[in-house]
Design an enzyme around this catalytic site. Structure first.
Site, PDB file in Angstrom:
ATOM      1  N   CYS A  53      13.826  24.005   2.905  1.00  0.00           N
ATOM      2  CA  CYS A  53      12.870  24.656   2.008  1.00  0.00           C
ATOM      3  C   CYS A  53      12.090  23.590   1.239  1.00  0.00           C
ATOM      4  CB  CYS A  53      13.603  25.567   1.031  1.00  0.00           C
ATOM      5  SG  CYS A  53      14.747  26.704   1.848  1.00  0.00           S
ATOM      6  N   ARG A  85     -11.247   0.337  14.706  1.00  0.00           N
ATOM      7  CA  ARG A  85     -11.015   1.177  13.549  1.00  0.00           C
ATOM      8  C   ARG A  85     -11.912   0.695  12.415  1.00  0.00           C
ATOM      9  NH1 ARG A  85      -5.044   1.349  10.906  1.00  0.00           N
ATOM     10  NH2 ARG A  85      -5.783  -0.625  10.077  1.00  0.00           N
ATOM     11  N   TYR A 123      15.511  30.825   4.937  1.00  0.00           N
ATOM     12  CA  TYR A 123      14.366  31.597   5.433  1.00  0.00           C
ATOM     13  C   TYR A 123      14.392  31.766   6.949  1.00  0.00           C
ATOM     14  CZ  TYR A 123      11.995  30.518   0.957  1.00  0.00           C
ATOM     15  OH  TYR A 123      11.649  30.392  -0.345  1.00  0.00           O
ATOM     16  N   HIS A 166      -6.588  -7.139  12.896  1.00  0.00           N
ATOM     17  CA  HIS A 166      -5.371  -6.316  12.924  1.00  0.00           C
ATOM     18  C   HIS A 166      -5.165  -5.876  14.371  1.00  0.00           C
ATOM     19  CE1 HIS A 166      -2.252  -4.071  10.954  1.00  0.00           C
ATOM     20  NE2 HIS A 166      -2.751  -2.886  11.199  1.00  0.00           N
ATOM     21  N   ASP A 182      12.240  22.775  -1.896  1.00  0.00           N
ATOM     22  CA  ASP A 182      12.984  22.074  -2.938  1.00  0.00           C
ATOM     23  C   ASP A 182      14.468  21.942  -2.651  1.00  0.00           C
ATOM     24  OD1 ASP A 182      10.551  22.278  -4.575  1.00  0.00           O
ATOM     25  OD2 ASP A 182      11.052  24.404  -4.504  1.00  0.00           O
ATOM     26  N   LYS A 202       0.839  -1.201   0.000  1.00  0.00           N
ATOM     27  CA  LYS A 202       0.000   0.000   0.000  1.00  0.00           C
ATOM     28  C   LYS A 202       0.876   1.254   0.000  1.00  0.00           C
ATOM     29  CE  LYS A 202      -0.324  -0.336   5.066  1.00  0.00           C
ATOM     30  NZ  LYS A 202      -1.212  -0.690   6.194  1.00  0.00           N
ATOM     31  N   ARG A 257       0.887 -10.799   6.900  1.00  0.00           N
ATOM     32  CA  ARG A 257       0.765  -9.575   6.089  1.00  0.00           C
ATOM     33  C   ARG A 257       1.822  -8.539   6.469  1.00  0.00           C
ATOM     34  NH1 ARG A 257      -4.376  -9.648   8.783  1.00  0.00           N
ATOM     35  NH2 ARG A 257      -3.674  -7.738   9.791  1.00  0.00           N
TER      36      ARG A 257
HETATM   37  C1  LIG Z   1      -0.543  -1.777   6.754  1.00  0.00           C
HETATM   38  C2  LIG Z   1      -1.132  -3.032   7.202  1.00  0.00           C
HETATM   39  C3  LIG Z   1      -0.323  -4.161   7.435  1.00  0.00           C
HETATM   40  C4  LIG Z   1       1.186  -4.112   7.387  1.00  0.00           C
HETATM   41  O1  LIG Z   1       1.669  -3.520   8.561  1.00  0.00           O
HETATM   42  P1  LIG Z   1       3.240  -3.377   8.876  1.00  0.00           P
HETATM   43  O2  LIG Z   1       3.279  -2.825  10.243  1.00  0.00           O
HETATM   44  O3  LIG Z   1       3.766  -2.424   7.867  1.00  0.00           O
HETATM   45  O4  LIG Z   1       3.839  -4.710   8.739  1.00  0.00           O
HETATM   46  C5  LIG Z   1      -0.949  -5.341   7.754  1.00  0.00           C
HETATM   47  N1  LIG Z   1      -2.292  -5.412   7.858  1.00  0.00           N
HETATM   48  C6  LIG Z   1      -3.097  -4.355   7.662  1.00  0.00           C
HETATM   49  C7  LIG Z   1      -4.576  -4.487   7.796  1.00  0.00           C
HETATM   50  C8  LIG Z   1      -2.551  -3.122   7.331  1.00  0.00           C
HETATM   51  O5  LIG Z   1      -3.347  -2.062   7.145  1.00  0.00           O
END
Ligand SMILES: *Cc1c(COP(=O)(O)O)cnc(C)c1O
Length: 400
Positions: free
Chosen positions: A316, A144, A269, A173, A318, A46, A225
């Site tokens: 800055c 969440r 700046y 999660h 850039d 992602k 994951r």
């Molecule tokens: C982003 C995400 C992960 C990965 O998490 P990390 O901490 O980067 O390993 C796994 N599961 C879900 C639902 C996520 O949103």
């Protein structure tokens, strides 16, 4: 001295680039997969693969043994499909109603979060003549996204009786996976397994992000994951490193102007930095518009010729400036490492995150689209992702 010239002096364009070390990424995928025992691995790519370039990183993760990819939204999945990636892609985030046909055409696996969404997807699947795989997320205490256990069980039961849908996965999660105290994780895990026990016909149960995979590999279940670990960073607070991970991304630039500055003069700046001695100031073509946080003004450091030099004055949009007075033989054109290694020196995304009061994730995700990503194998550039070249294009390497 930093490795010479992935972006050699002959290259056109602004001297600022990210090197994505695909060998390090492959190493991380293999290390995490072996921790997970026999579980499948979904590489989380992602947010443009945490700033690493979703297509290049996603492809490399699959080549290294990832079984599938995971993203947050349909458009991220579409980007991967357009690049020709065929592996299963799990969409873990919220998907609004109306995306059903696109999901089916793109062969994505969405997370279904309501009966309405399941019905719409089932109807679209009938129309397309396919069986659509879906996952259901159980909210076990992150509070969440996802369904509470009783709702998840009810929706799962409904999906089971719909021939055009297949409930392929059930997941949750964790809120506290990166902390040493595992009591809340264990509570969430118990709530999840109790839910899963009611749905024994669901093939893939998954709970582990990077932090949990590193700390609690026994919770790998059917699939893991990891995201940040694929990119070689340890999650905040995670000190029990059960796998040796290698940072994947280096962010580099060059000194494009070297200015002697008399004592008493100020830089940038707001005139927040004043030379206390006759100084040499290096101008670096990287600013907050590229992802170098402005809070690093007068706080952060960069590497030049293997040495740490302080960022002086305000960062800055850039550009930024460094005091390179103490770097022997410093010269215009010298490579500057913003994130990564240079000789004995190293600046990690974790370190910058800590300095900024945030986490490595935000630093990496913040690297802007205008920073070209160069994909390296054995130190050689094998592809590039820039504002105008996609990695799928042969031209990308030559253009570089
Ligand atoms: C982003 C995400 C992960 C990965 O998490 P990390 O901490 O980067 O390993 C796994 N599961 C879900 C639902 C996520 O949103």
């Amino acid at each position: 001295m930093a490795s010479e010239g992935q972006q050699g002096n002959g290259r056109r364009g602004r001297p600022l680039w990210a090197e994505i070390d695909l060998d390090a990424l492959a190493h991380n995928v293999r290390a995490l997969k072996s921790l997970a025992g026999g579980a499948e691995l979904a590489a989380v790519v992602k947010a443009n693969a945490y700033g690493h370039g979703a297509v290049g990183a996603g492809r490399a993760a699959l080549e290294a043994g990832a079984d599938r990819l995971a993203v947050i939204c349909v458009e991220e999945g579409e980007q991967l499909r357009q690049a020709g990636i065929e592996a299963p892609i799990l969409v873990m985030g919220y998907t609004p109603l109306g995306e059903e046909r696109r999901i089916i055409e793109l062969r994505l696996t969405p997370t279904v979060n309501s009966r309405d969404q399941a019905e719409a997807l089932a109807a679209a699947a009938v129309e397309a003549g396919v069986v659509q795989a879906v996952h259901v997320k159980v909210d076990t205490g992150l509070n969440r996204f996802g369904l509470r256990p009783p709702e998840a069980i009810a929706l799962a039961g409904w999906i089971r009786d719909v021939p055009s849908l297949q409930l392929e996965g059930l997941f949750t999660h964790f809120a506290n996976a990166d902390e040493g105290d595992k009591s809340y994780t264990l509570e969430q895990y118990r709530a999840f397994t109790q839910t899963a026990e009611r749905l024994p016909w669901v093939p893939l149960r998954h709970v582990s992000n990077t932090a949990n995979l590193l700390d609690m590999p026994e919770m790998s279940l059917d699939l893991v994951r990891p995201g940040i670990g694929i990119f070689g960073c340890y999650p905040a607070g995670n000190r029990r490193s059960s796998a040796e991970l290698r940072p994947v991304l280096s962010l580099r630039s060059r000194i494009v102007r070297l200015s002697p500055l008399p004592a008493g003069e100020t830089v940038s700046y707001g005139r927040t930095w004043r030379a206390e001695r006759p100084s040499l100031i290096g101008l670096v073509t990287c600013g907050y518009g590229d992802g170098l946080p402005r809070v690093l003004s007068n706080r952060g450091s960069l590497l030049v010729r293997g040495r740490r030099v302080p960022i002086v004055g305000r960062v800055c949009m850039d550009m930024s400036m460094a005091d390179v007075t103490d770097v022997p033989e410093v010269a215009e054109g010298d490579e500057v490492t913003i994130i990564g290694r240079d000789g004995e020196g190293q600046i990690t995304a974790e370190e910058i995150g800590e300095l900024c009061g945030t986490i490595s994730y935000e630093i990496l995700c913040g690297i802007a689209a205008r920073v070209p990503r160069l994909f390296l194998r054995q130190g050689q550039v094998i592809g590039a992702e820039t504002l105008v070249h996609k990695p799928a294009e042969e031209a990308s390497v030559q253009a570089w």
